[in-house]
Design an enzyme around this catalytic site. Structure first.
Site, PDB file in Angstrom:
ATOM      1  N   ASN A   7       0.861  -1.185   0.000  1.00 27.49           N
ATOM      2  CA  ASN A   7       0.000   0.000   0.000  1.00 27.49           C
ATOM      3  C   ASN A   7       0.902   1.242   0.000  1.00 27.49           C
ATOM      4  O   ASN A   7       1.697   1.439   0.918  1.00 27.49           O
ATOM      5  CB  ASN A   7      -0.896  -0.019   1.240  1.00 27.49           C
ATOM      6  CG  ASN A   7      -1.907   1.115   1.243  1.00 27.49           C
ATOM      7  OD1 ASN A   7      -1.598   2.241   0.876  1.00 27.49           O
ATOM      8  ND2 ASN A   7      -3.116   0.833   1.690  1.00 27.49           N
ATOM      9  N   ARG A  18       4.422  18.487   0.838  1.00 27.92           N
ATOM     10  CA  ARG A  18       5.319  19.517   0.319  1.00 27.92           C
ATOM     11  C   ARG A  18       4.828  20.109  -0.998  1.00 27.92           C
ATOM     12  O   ARG A  18       5.302  21.148  -1.438  1.00 27.92           O
ATOM     13  CB  ARG A  18       6.726  18.900   0.129  1.00 27.92           C
ATOM     14  CG  ARG A  18       7.813  19.856  -0.308  1.00 27.92           C
ATOM     15  CD  ARG A  18       8.165  20.859   0.781  1.00 27.92           C
ATOM     16  NE  ARG A  18       9.204  21.763   0.339  1.00 27.92           N
ATOM     17  CZ  ARG A  18      10.513  21.604   0.583  1.00 27.92           C
ATOM     18  NH1 ARG A  18      10.929  20.532   1.257  1.00 27.92           N
ATOM     19  NH2 ARG A  18      11.400  22.476   0.179  1.00 27.92           N
ATOM     20  N   HIS A  43      -5.595   3.420  -1.488  1.00 30.46           N
ATOM     21  CA  HIS A  43      -6.883   3.652  -0.806  1.00 30.46           C
ATOM     22  C   HIS A  43      -7.223   5.135  -0.941  1.00 30.46           C
ATOM     23  O   HIS A  43      -6.975   5.921  -0.028  1.00 30.46           O
ATOM     24  CB  HIS A  43      -6.772   3.239   0.660  1.00 30.46           C
ATOM     25  CG  HIS A  43      -8.085   3.232   1.383  1.00 30.46           C
ATOM     26  ND1 HIS A  43      -8.380   2.302   2.351  1.00 30.46           N
ATOM     27  CD2 HIS A  43      -9.179   4.030   1.291  1.00 30.46           C
ATOM     28  CE1 HIS A  43      -9.595   2.538   2.831  1.00 30.46           C
ATOM     29  NE2 HIS A  43     -10.093   3.586   2.201  1.00 30.46           N
ATOM     30  N   HIS A  50      -4.105  11.794   0.519  1.00 28.22           N
ATOM     31  CA  HIS A  50      -2.893  11.036   0.173  1.00 28.22           C
ATOM     32  C   HIS A  50      -2.986  10.632  -1.302  1.00 28.22           C
ATOM     33  O   HIS A  50      -2.571  11.403  -2.151  1.00 28.22           O
ATOM     34  CB  HIS A  50      -2.656   9.857   1.119  1.00 28.22           C
ATOM     35  CG  HIS A  50      -3.884   9.188   1.644  1.00 28.22           C
ATOM     36  ND1 HIS A  50      -4.798   8.558   0.825  1.00 28.22           N
ATOM     37  CD2 HIS A  50      -4.347   9.067   2.911  1.00 28.22           C
ATOM     38  CE1 HIS A  50      -5.772   8.038   1.561  1.00 28.22           C
ATOM     39  NE2 HIS A  50      -5.530   8.338   2.826  1.00 28.22           N
ATOM     40  N   GLU A  70      -8.718   0.083  -2.708  1.00 35.19           N
ATOM     41  CA  GLU A  70      -9.569   0.006  -1.524  1.00 35.19           C
ATOM     42  C   GLU A  70     -10.375   1.291  -1.397  1.00 35.19           C
ATOM     43  O   GLU A  70      -9.906   2.360  -1.779  1.00 35.19           O
ATOM     44  CB  GLU A  70      -8.723  -0.156  -0.261  1.00 35.19           C
ATOM     45  CG  GLU A  70      -7.859  -1.385  -0.214  1.00 35.19           C
ATOM     46  CD  GLU A  70      -7.046  -1.454   1.061  1.00 35.19           C
ATOM     47  OE1 GLU A  70      -6.517  -2.544   1.355  1.00 35.19           O
ATOM     48  OE2 GLU A  70      -6.916  -0.420   1.761  1.00 35.19           O
ATOM     49  N   HIS A 191      -3.883  -4.484   7.900  1.00 33.58           N
ATOM     50  CA  HIS A 191      -3.967  -3.390   8.866  1.00 33.58           C
ATOM     51  C   HIS A 191      -3.065  -3.700  10.059  1.00 33.58           C
ATOM     52  O   HIS A 191      -3.327  -4.600  10.844  1.00 33.58           O
ATOM     53  CB  HIS A 191      -5.385  -3.101   9.350  1.00 33.58           C
ATOM     54  CG  HIS A 191      -5.549  -1.669   9.789  1.00 33.58           C
ATOM     55  ND1 HIS A 191      -5.989  -0.680   8.942  1.00 33.58           N
ATOM     56  CD2 HIS A 191      -5.281  -1.050  10.948  1.00 33.58           C
ATOM     57  CE1 HIS A 191      -6.024   0.477   9.569  1.00 33.58           C
ATOM     58  NE2 HIS A 191      -5.589   0.283  10.800  1.00 33.58           N
ATOM     59  N   ASP A 192      -2.000  -2.929  10.177  1.00 31.19           N
ATOM     60  CA  ASP A 192      -1.040  -3.000  11.282  1.00 31.19           C
ATOM     61  C   ASP A 192      -0.218  -4.282  11.304  1.00 31.19           C
ATOM     62  O   ASP A 192       0.415  -4.596  12.312  1.00 31.19           O
ATOM     63  CB  ASP A 192      -1.723  -2.795  12.635  1.00 31.19           C
ATOM     64  CG  ASP A 192      -2.165  -1.354  12.854  1.00 31.19           C
ATOM     65  OD1 ASP A 192      -1.756  -0.488  12.050  1.00 31.19           O
ATOM     66  OD2 ASP A 192      -2.913  -1.082  13.813  1.00 31.19           O
ATOM     67  N   GLY A 214       1.054  -1.242   4.290  1.00 28.55           N
ATOM     68  CA  GLY A 214       1.518   0.068   3.869  1.00 28.55           C
ATOM     69  C   GLY A 214       2.299   0.803   4.929  1.00 28.55           C
ATOM     70  O   GLY A 214       3.508   0.984   4.816  1.00 28.55           O
ATOM     71  N   HIS A 215       1.622   1.233   5.994  1.00 33.93           N
ATOM     72  CA  HIS A 215       2.237   2.123   6.969  1.00 33.93           C
ATOM     73  C   HIS A 215       3.524   1.541   7.549  1.00 33.93           C
ATOM     74  O   HIS A 215       4.570   2.210   7.554  1.00 33.93           O
ATOM     75  CB  HIS A 215       1.240   2.424   8.090  1.00 33.93           C
ATOM     76  CG  HIS A 215       1.770   3.369   9.119  1.00 33.93           C
ATOM     77  ND1 HIS A 215       1.755   4.739   8.951  1.00 33.93           N
ATOM     78  CD2 HIS A 215       2.359   3.147  10.325  1.00 33.93           C
ATOM     79  CE1 HIS A 215       2.301   5.323  10.011  1.00 33.93           C
ATOM     80  NE2 HIS A 215       2.671   4.384  10.853  1.00 33.93           N
TER      81      HIS A 215
END
Length: 238
Positions: A7, A18, A43, A50, A70, A191-192, A214-215
């Site tokens: 992701n 920026r 997503h 984003h 997503e 997720h996580d 992703g994160h």
């Protein structure tokens, strides 16, 4: 082997902070593919904080692995975007407007009729459909009744509990995975998930086809580099 879909929302977040086009979302996606990722996930949200809608068109034109979009199918703009780009997969997520990140799955019992219509809409265009659900056997079973191809298990609860009691953390996900197999659903998760908890999850969830990360992955890449990070996530999925 479970597929890794990267992701790239956080790349877009950094770019947007920026202005301009650095870091470049498409360049990053192509690098992820080159380094071994088997899919790219985005997503987009209505405020485009984003991933921008134009990013989806740019990515669709050039990436060669699976493309997973997503989002909230209750937003007509999202539906139109998916139908215009025809990704490999659309993952239906019940986000509220302005929500920072996804924090719950669909109530597939209450929303069964609506989801059935949406699943059919996308499948008629040759798009594989996955419904984002909590690790609840009743929700998994009701998801199957919509005609969806897959579900994606929402794994935040697993990640939060993992450091305290791995067995207790994985238990509802294992049961949900068994139910998915029983009712003939493909299984994704996300997720996580990170380098600490991913291997254990993958080893204990039968039939896991794909994870979307992703994160944590993008954060790890700040320290390890993108190529090394993807290599480590792929290793955790073997």
């Amino acid at each position: 082997m479970t597929k890794l879909s990267v992701n790239i929302n956080k790349i877009a977040t950094l770019r947007n902070s920026r202005g301009g086009n650095t870091p470049n979302v498409l360049t990053t996606a192509l690098a992820c593919e080159r380094f071994g990722a088997e899919g790219i996930t985005v997503h987009p949200r209505p405020d485009e904080r984003h991933i921008r809608y134009q990013d989806v068109y740019d990515l669709k034109a050039d990436i060669t692995t699976e493309f997973n979009i997503e989002g909230n199918c209750q937003e007509q703009k999202f539906v139109d975007l998916v139908l215009a780009n025809k990704p490999t997969q659309v993952t239906l997520v019940p986000d509220a407007l302005g929500q920072i990140t996804s924090n719950h799955g669909w109530d597939t019992i209450r929303n069964r009729a609506y989801l059935t219509d949406m699943v059919r809409l996308f499948q008629d265009q040759g798009i594989r459909v996955s419904i984002f659900v909590d690790p609840d056997e009743d929700m998994v079973e009701a998801a199957a009744e919509t005609g969806t191809d897959r579900i994606e298990l929402y794994t935040e609860a697993y990640a939060a509990e993992y450091g305290f009691d791995k067995d207790r953390a994985i238990h509802p996900y294992f049961k949900a995975a068994l139910k998915a197999r029983e009712v003939g659903l493909g299984l994704n998760a996300g997720h996580d998930l990170d380098l600490n908890n991913l291997a254990y999850f993958n080893q204990h969830i039968p039939g896991l086809l794909e994870v979307s990360i992703g994160h944590a992955l993008i954060s790890d890449a700040l320290y390890l580099g993108l190529e090394e990070t993807i290599k480590r996530y792929l290793a955790a999925l073997k």
